[in-house]
Motif scaffolding. Structure first.
Motif, PDB file in Angstrom:
ATOM      1  N   SER A 821       0.843  -1.208   0.000  1.00  0.00           N
ATOM      2  CA  SER A 821       0.000   0.000   0.000  1.00  0.00           C
ATOM      3  C   SER A 821       0.871   1.248   0.000  1.00  0.00           C
ATOM      4  CB  SER A 821      -0.904   0.006   1.238  1.00  0.00           C
ATOM      5  OG  SER A 821      -1.578   1.250   1.337  1.00  0.00           O
ATOM      6  N   PRO A 822       0.460   2.299  -0.737  1.00  0.00           N
ATOM      7  CA  PRO A 822       1.210   3.574  -0.738  1.00  0.00           C
ATOM      8  C   PRO A 822       1.155   4.291   0.599  1.00  0.00           C
ATOM      9  CG  PRO A 822      -0.843   3.800  -1.978  1.00  0.00           C
ATOM     10  CD  PRO A 822      -0.694   2.345  -1.678  1.00  0.00           C
ATOM     11  N   ASP A 823       0.214   3.898   1.450  1.00  0.00           N
ATOM     12  CA  ASP A 823       0.137   4.479   2.788  1.00  0.00           C
ATOM     13  C   ASP A 823       1.098   3.723   3.695  1.00  0.00           C
ATOM     14  OD1 ASP A 823      -0.986   4.571   5.679  1.00  0.00           O
ATOM     15  OD2 ASP A 823      -2.071   6.183   4.675  1.00  0.00           O
ATOM     16  N   THR A 824       2.090   4.387   4.222  1.00  0.00           N
ATOM     17  CA  THR A 824       3.145   3.712   4.990  1.00  0.00           C
ATOM     18  C   THR A 824       2.611   3.041   6.250  1.00  0.00           C
ATOM     19  OG1 THR A 824       3.627   5.818   6.083  1.00  0.00           O
ATOM     20  CG2 THR A 824       4.948   5.256   4.146  1.00  0.00           C
ATOM     21  N   ASN A 825       1.644   3.654   6.924  1.00  0.00           N
ATOM     22  CA  ASN A 825       1.086   3.053   8.143  1.00  0.00           C
ATOM     23  C   ASN A 825       0.350   1.754   7.833  1.00  0.00           C
ATOM     24  OD1 ASN A 825       1.973   4.945  10.059  1.00  0.00           O
ATOM     25  ND2 ASN A 825       0.307   6.350   9.498  1.00  0.00           N
ATOM     26  N   ILE A 826      -0.435   1.775   6.757  1.00  0.00           N
ATOM     27  CA  ILE A 826      -1.166   0.555   6.381  1.00  0.00           C
ATOM     28  C   ILE A 826      -0.187  -0.540   6.004  1.00  0.00           C
ATOM     29  CG2 ILE A 826      -2.670  -0.440   4.609  1.00  0.00           C
ATOM     30  CD1 ILE A 826      -4.298   2.122   4.677  1.00  0.00           C
ATOM     31  N   ALA A 827       0.819  -0.170   5.223  1.00  0.00           N
ATOM     32  CA  ALA A 827       1.834  -1.158   4.821  1.00  0.00           C
ATOM     33  C   ALA A 827       2.550  -1.728   6.045  1.00  0.00           C
ATOM     34  CB  ALA A 827       2.832  -0.502   3.874  1.00  0.00           C
ATOM     35  N   LYS A 828       2.846  -0.879   7.029  1.00  0.00           N
ATOM     36  CA  LYS A 828       3.536  -1.336   8.241  1.00  0.00           C
ATOM     37  C   LYS A 828       2.657  -2.279   9.056  1.00  0.00           C
ATOM     38  CE  LYS A 828       3.932   1.456  11.704  1.00  0.00           C
ATOM     39  NZ  LYS A 828       4.342   2.586  12.575  1.00  0.00           N
ATOM     40  N   TYR A 829       1.373  -1.903   9.259  1.00  0.00           N
ATOM     41  CA  TYR A 829       0.461  -2.764  10.013  1.00  0.00           C
ATOM     42  C   TYR A 829       0.290  -4.116   9.320  1.00  0.00           C
ATOM     43  CZ  TYR A 829      -1.098   1.304  12.779  1.00  0.00           C
ATOM     44  OH  TYR A 829      -1.150   2.378  13.614  1.00  0.00           O
ATOM     45  N   ALA A 830       0.103  -4.097   7.995  1.00  0.00           N
ATOM     46  CA  ALA A 830      -0.127  -5.338   7.248  1.00  0.00           C
ATOM     47  C   ALA A 830       1.094  -6.251   7.316  1.00  0.00           C
ATOM     48  CB  ALA A 830      -0.480  -5.001   5.799  1.00  0.00           C
ATOM     49  N   ALA A 831       2.277  -5.670   7.201  1.00  0.00           N
ATOM     50  CA  ALA A 831       3.509  -6.468   7.252  1.00  0.00           C
ATOM     51  C   ALA A 831       3.672  -7.119   8.617  1.00  0.00           C
ATOM     52  CB  ALA A 831       4.707  -5.581   6.932  1.00  0.00           C
ATOM     53  N   SER A 832       3.346  -6.378   9.675  1.00  0.00           N
ATOM     54  CA  SER A 832       3.468  -6.923  11.033  1.00  0.00           C
ATOM     55  C   SER A 832       2.507  -8.085  11.247  1.00  0.00           C
ATOM     56  CB  SER A 832       3.194  -5.818  12.049  1.00  0.00           C
ATOM     57  OG  SER A 832       3.208  -6.324  13.357  1.00  0.00           O
ATOM     58  N   ILE A 833       1.258  -7.908  10.807  1.00  0.00           N
ATOM     59  CA  ILE A 833       0.268  -8.993  10.957  1.00  0.00           C
ATOM     60  C   ILE A 833       0.684 -10.201  10.134  1.00  0.00           C
ATOM     61  CG2 ILE A 833      -2.137  -9.641  10.490  1.00  0.00           C
ATOM     62  CD1 ILE A 833      -2.830  -6.636  10.952  1.00  0.00           C
ATOM     63  N   TYR A 834       1.138  -9.970   8.926  1.00  0.00           N
ATOM     64  CA  TYR A 834       1.534 -11.071   8.022  1.00  0.00           C
ATOM     65  C   TYR A 834       2.682 -11.865   8.643  1.00  0.00           C
ATOM     66  CZ  TYR A 834       2.413 -13.422   3.604  1.00  0.00           C
ATOM     67  OH  TYR A 834       2.568 -14.387   2.637  1.00  0.00           O
ATOM     68  N   ARG A 835       3.614 -11.143   9.211  1.00  0.00           N
ATOM     69  CA  ARG A 835       4.778 -11.818   9.819  1.00  0.00           C
ATOM     70  C   ARG A 835       4.382 -12.615  11.051  1.00  0.00           C
ATOM     71  NH1 ARG A 835       7.114  -7.736  11.292  1.00  0.00           N
ATOM     72  NH2 ARG A 835       6.834  -7.887  13.555  1.00  0.00           N
ATOM     73  N   LYS A 836       3.601 -11.997  11.964  1.00  0.00           N
ATOM     74  CA  LYS A 836       3.222 -12.657  13.220  1.00  0.00           C
ATOM     75  C   LYS A 836       2.317 -13.861  12.964  1.00  0.00           C
ATOM     76  CE  LYS A 836       3.562  -8.514  16.134  1.00  0.00           C
ATOM     77  NZ  LYS A 836       2.815  -7.544  16.978  1.00  0.00           N
ATOM     78  N   ALA A 837       1.387 -13.729  12.025  1.00  0.00           N
ATOM     79  CA  ALA A 837       0.467 -14.838  11.751  1.00  0.00           C
ATOM     80  C   ALA A 837       1.205 -16.029  11.164  1.00  0.00           C
ATOM     81  CB  ALA A 837      -0.633 -14.372  10.792  1.00  0.00           C
ATOM     82  N   ASN A 838       2.224 -15.777  10.378  1.00  0.00           N
ATOM     83  CA  ASN A 838       2.992 -16.870   9.760  1.00  0.00           C
ATOM     84  C   ASN A 838       3.935 -17.543  10.754  1.00  0.00           C
ATOM     85  OD1 ASN A 838       2.102 -17.090   7.047  1.00  0.00           O
ATOM     86  ND2 ASN A 838       3.078 -15.118   6.586  1.00  0.00           N
ATOM     87  N   GLU A 839       4.060 -16.953  11.953  1.00  0.00           N
ATOM     88  CA  GLU A 839       4.897 -17.572  12.976  1.00  0.00           C
ATOM     89  C   GLU A 839       4.172 -18.692  13.705  1.00  0.00           C
ATOM     90  OE1 GLU A 839       6.071 -14.396  15.509  1.00  0.00           O
ATOM     91  OE2 GLU A 839       7.468 -13.505  14.054  1.00  0.00           O
ATOM     92  N   VAL A 840       2.906 -18.902  13.379  1.00  0.00           N
ATOM     93  CA  VAL A 840       2.129 -19.973  14.011  1.00  0.00           C
ATOM     94  C   VAL A 840       2.742 -21.314  13.667  1.00  0.00           C
ATOM     95  CG1 VAL A 840      -0.102 -21.096  14.135  1.00  0.00           C
ATOM     96  CG2 VAL A 840       0.017 -18.620  13.924  1.00  0.00           C
TER      97      VAL A 840
END
Length: 840
Positions: A821-840
């Motif tokens: 996403s061009p919005d840096t906050n959205i991109a940051k939130y999405a990346a964090s969720i993607y990373r944490k969820a894949n740690e399952v």
């Protein structure tokens, strides 16, 4: 004999020979004890019965009216020797009286107990006995000057004594509701006769004009000035009684016919516009005509009568010249004492009333003209005792101000309209301590006690209410102007609170019509709020003199139904930091706030109290203790389930802010059973209520897990809101609440999974993803609930069961896309969720 006694009392000085006074007193005592009043009333009744069949009883009716008038006049003059007639404003400003205990004084015009009983008897007979009604009506239809004068003066006193009299004189139905408007003053009533007399007086003052009444009969009065004065005072008494009772239409007196309205107002205008044979002296009958005119048009809150009335109102220069008239220039032969037209009416009342009407109808241009003349400062001088007031003790106070309670209301209202006359005028009037003190002194305990004891138009409970309201409108002017100019949403509830004051206020027009004045107001608001807090003239008494404190005491003294404008002003003040503490601590006093928020309180009052509580709770957690001591939670619980959706909404908002800063109220909310009702409001049919219910639930879960078990039932409701076609703010609040329900423990994680909350959050992400990846405009992402939803999912990733649910969802791949996403906050939130969820 009674006429001679009355004349002798007028001519006898109180410090003169006591033998004369004693003799006159004995004559009056004999008249009272001999049953004379009963005989005179019987005379009227007998004459009225005979007049229905024969005109020969006119003489009996005439003599009966004259005798009653002379007796009452004599008793009033005797009473005035002991207790002079003084208006509340003048008495309040009299330096020799300010130290007296006002609670033990009644400085209302005292007609004496015996005189009051006579007026009571006569009024009762007039209202209940048709023969007495007929007798007085026939006296009014005569063109005998002495009889007319006596009859009209009797009617003036009866109207002052009874609120039923004006309706009867205007021919209105006895059961007419206050808010119902009908055509009054029709041909069968007393009103046409009064206006006919006024027209004849106008012609009689013009030596070259023949005087012909409506019946075509020639008539020339020898003393038209006095007859005109009393006739106008009768119209004034009728109009002011209607206004005080809440009747707001000039058609009660003028009929609904535009022809009658034009004719009747013109007859009054003729009295104060004619030169009376070339004399420029401001006669008291002119002042009386102005007063009647102003009182009648004051009944119309809008502009329905302005096309007829405005051309008849004198120009600003003329009004100012009349207002500046010195008491020695008054034609004292027609003026009861000093600057008093009568014991109830001031010489300057009419001028000020016409000025107020001119300003109200003329808008900012009229305000600018009035301000250019210097009139605002003169009005402030009148109200602030900067004119000559003689004082030689309690029995020798001379009234040279000439403003009755009604005149005071008109003067303050005129100043309110002048505030829209430009930036310079605003600064000169409202940014000076002495001026704010002058106006706020009108709602001091001392003046209000005097006003409450004033018997007649402009006094009593209604007069106290009207005076407080007009002072509130004046003081609230800057806040109304700023509020009306605000186009952006605010976190403060009070941006929309106190709206009652905005209706019809000149401050509401400033932002639309004068950007320079609005700018001056905005730049000066800090200085103005400092003036409201304290008056620097008395350091020891400053907290007692401060406007917020006085306004709070006004709320205590008014009946609940009349507190609307006061509480609205408090709601406006509480949004300004300098005023917040004084207003907040004052209004949160237990007895005061529980009275104002009670079920018997008007809706607008309850609404503003809720917004005040909400603002105070949002402003500082220091107010939590005061809110707690106010003991209003039971009432808040009732408001959560009331029928009024706006009250439900504001109750949710207040509770949400009560949980904003800490968990102070968590136990109390649970103990009062409020959480369950709060959850139910998430399914409320009203959108704003749903929005603030989600807000409150979110804050109730934010600080710790104490309420988690009770809040468990909210998860399905919040989930449903996410999946419904709700506005973005509601979805954002619902997502925020879900986030806080997992913030402090994993107790509710299983419900998040099984009740579909996580899936609903992912669904919102999916719906918003297209706009997030390719925003149609710069602010599109900020308007959507996406950031709050991503933040909530990020919080849930702290718990394994929630991460598992997120990762296994068919919607999870969208999270990977949002990392671009061009919005840096959205991109940051999405990346964090993607990373944490894949740690399952």
């Amino acid at each position: 004999m009674l006429n001679q006694v009355s004349s002798a009392l007028k001519a006898t000085d109180v410090s003169g020979p006591t033998d004369t006074i004693d003799t006159l007193k004995k004559i009056l005592d004999h008249a009272k004890t001999s049953g004379l009043v009963d005989h005179l009333c019987m005379c009227l009744a007998t004459a009225g019965t005979g007049l229905t069949s024969s005109p020969s009883f006119q003489r009996s009716a005439s003599e009966g009216c004259k005798a009653l008038c002379f007796l009452i006049d004599a008793l009033e003059n005797m009473s005035n020797k002991v207790k002079p007639w003084i208006f509340p404003l003048t008495l309040h400003q009299s330096h020799s009286l300010v130290r007296l205990d006002i609670k033990e004084l009644d400085w209302s015009p005292d007609t004496g107990t015996d005189c009051k009983k006579i007026i009571e008897v006569l009024t009762g007979m007039f209202l209940k006995s048709k023969p007495v009604f007929v007798a007085i009506y026939y006296c009014l239809r005569q063109r005998n000057e002495a009889v007319l004068l006596a009859t009209i003066q009797l009617l003036v006193r009866c109207c002052t004594h009874s609120t039923k009299m004006p309706s009867v004189l205007c021919g209105l139905p006895s059961s007419l509701p206050v808010t119902t408007v009908v055509s009054g003053g029709e041909d069968s009533s007393f009103i046409p006769e009064i206006f006919s007399i006024i027209s004849l007086c106008g012609f009689s003052m013009n030596k070259d004009s023949p005087s012909v009444d409506a019946k075509g009969l020639t008539c020339k009065f020898t003393n038209p000035h006095e007859l005109a004065l009393q006739s106008c005072l009768l119209l004034t008494a009728i109009a002011q009684s209607f206004k005080s009772a809440g009747r707001s239409s000039s058609s009660f007196i003028l009929t609904t016919s535009s022809r009658n309205q034009q004719s009747r107002l013109s007859s009054l205008a003729h009295l104060f516009s004619c030169k009376d044979g070339g004399a420029s002296l401001f006669k008291s009958h002119c002042a009386s005509a102005m007063l009647a005119f102003a009182s009648i048009v004051y009944l119309d809150p809008g502009a329905s009568l302005s096309d007829i009335a405005m051309p008849l109102v004198p120009c600003t220069t003329t009004l100012y010249e009349h207002l500046k008239i010195h008491h020695k220039e008054v034609d004292e032969s027609n003026c009861s004492t000093d600057c008093m037209l009568s014991q109830w009416h001031g010489l300057r009342d009419g001028c000020v009333g016409l000025l107020e009407y001119k300003l109200k109808q003329g808008g900012p241009l009229a305000a600018q003209q009035v301000c250019a003349s210097g009139l605002p400062q003169f009005l402030l001088d009148l109200l602030g005792n900067n004119v000559h007031v003689q004082n030689q003790g309690t029995n020798h106070v001379k009234d040279y101000i000439g403003l009755s309670p009604f005149g005071v209301v008109w003067a303050v209202s005129s100043l309110s309209f002048c505030l829209s006359g430009g930036a310079l005028t605003f600064r000169q009037i409202l940014l000076r301590n002495e001026h704010v003190k002058c106006i706020s002194d009108l709602v001091s305990d001392a003046h209000l006690k005097l006003l409450k004891s004033w018997f007649g138009s402009g006094g009593g409970k209604n007069g106290v209410r009207d005076t407080i309201n007009v002072v509130i409108d004046f003081l609230a002017f800057p806040f109304v102007a700023i509020q009306s100019a605000s186009s952006l949403p605010s976190a403060t509830a009070s941006l929309s609170s106190g709206f009652l004051l905005n209706v019809g206020s000149p401050g509401a027009r400033v932002c639309r019509e004068d950007s320079n004045t609005l700018k001056a107001i905005q730049e000066s608001v800090d200085k103005y709020t400092a003036i409201l807090v304290e008056f620097l003239t008395s350091m020891a008494m400053r907290l007692q003199a401060g406007v917020p404190t006085r306004v709070l005491r006004c709320a205590d003294g008014l009946e609940l139904k009349d507190t609307g404008r006061v509480v609205a002003f408090l709601a406006k003040m509480v949004s300004y930091e300098r005023l917040t503490i004084l207003v907040g601590k004052g209004i949160l006093e237990t007895n005061r706030i529980r009275r104002l928020i009670d079920g018997s309180s008007p809706r607008d009052v309850i609404l503003n109290v809720l917004m005040i509580v909400s603002d105070l709770a949002r402003f500082d957690k220091g107010f939590y203790e005061y809110i707690d001591k106010a003991n209003i939670l039971t009432r808040l619980k009732e408001l959560l389930i009331c029928e009024d959706h706006t009250l439900r909404e504001k109750a949710c908002s207040a509770i949400g802010n009560m949980c904003r800063h800490s968990s102070y109220f968590y136990n109390s909310l649970s103990r009062h059973g409020i959480i369950g009702h709060l959850i139910d409001r998430c399914a409320d049919p009203d959108k704003p209520t749903r929005k603030y219910a989600c807000f409150a639930i979110g804050n109730a879960a934010f600080h710790n897990e104490l309420l988690y078990e009770e809040l468990r039932r909210s998860i399905p409701q919040l989930t449903k809101l996410l999946l419904s076609p709700e506005e973005d703010k509601i979805k954002a609040n619902a997502a925020g609440a879900l986030s806080n329900l997992v913030r402090n423990s994993s107790k509710l994680c299983e419900d998040m999974v099984t009740k579909g909350a996580i899936q609903a959050l992912l669904q919102v992400v999916s719906e918003c993803s297209v706009a997030a990846l390719n925003p149609p405009r710069k602010d599109a992402i900020n308007e959507s609930p996406l950031k709050i939803v991503l933040f909530a999912l990020g919080k849930m990733c702290a718990h394994s069961s929630c991460r598992q649910c997120i990762c296994s969802s068919e919607l999870f791949p969208v999270m990977g896309q949002l990392r671009q996403s061009p919005d840096t906050n959205i991109a940051k939130y999405a990346a964090s969720i993607y990373r944490k969820a894949n740690e399952v």
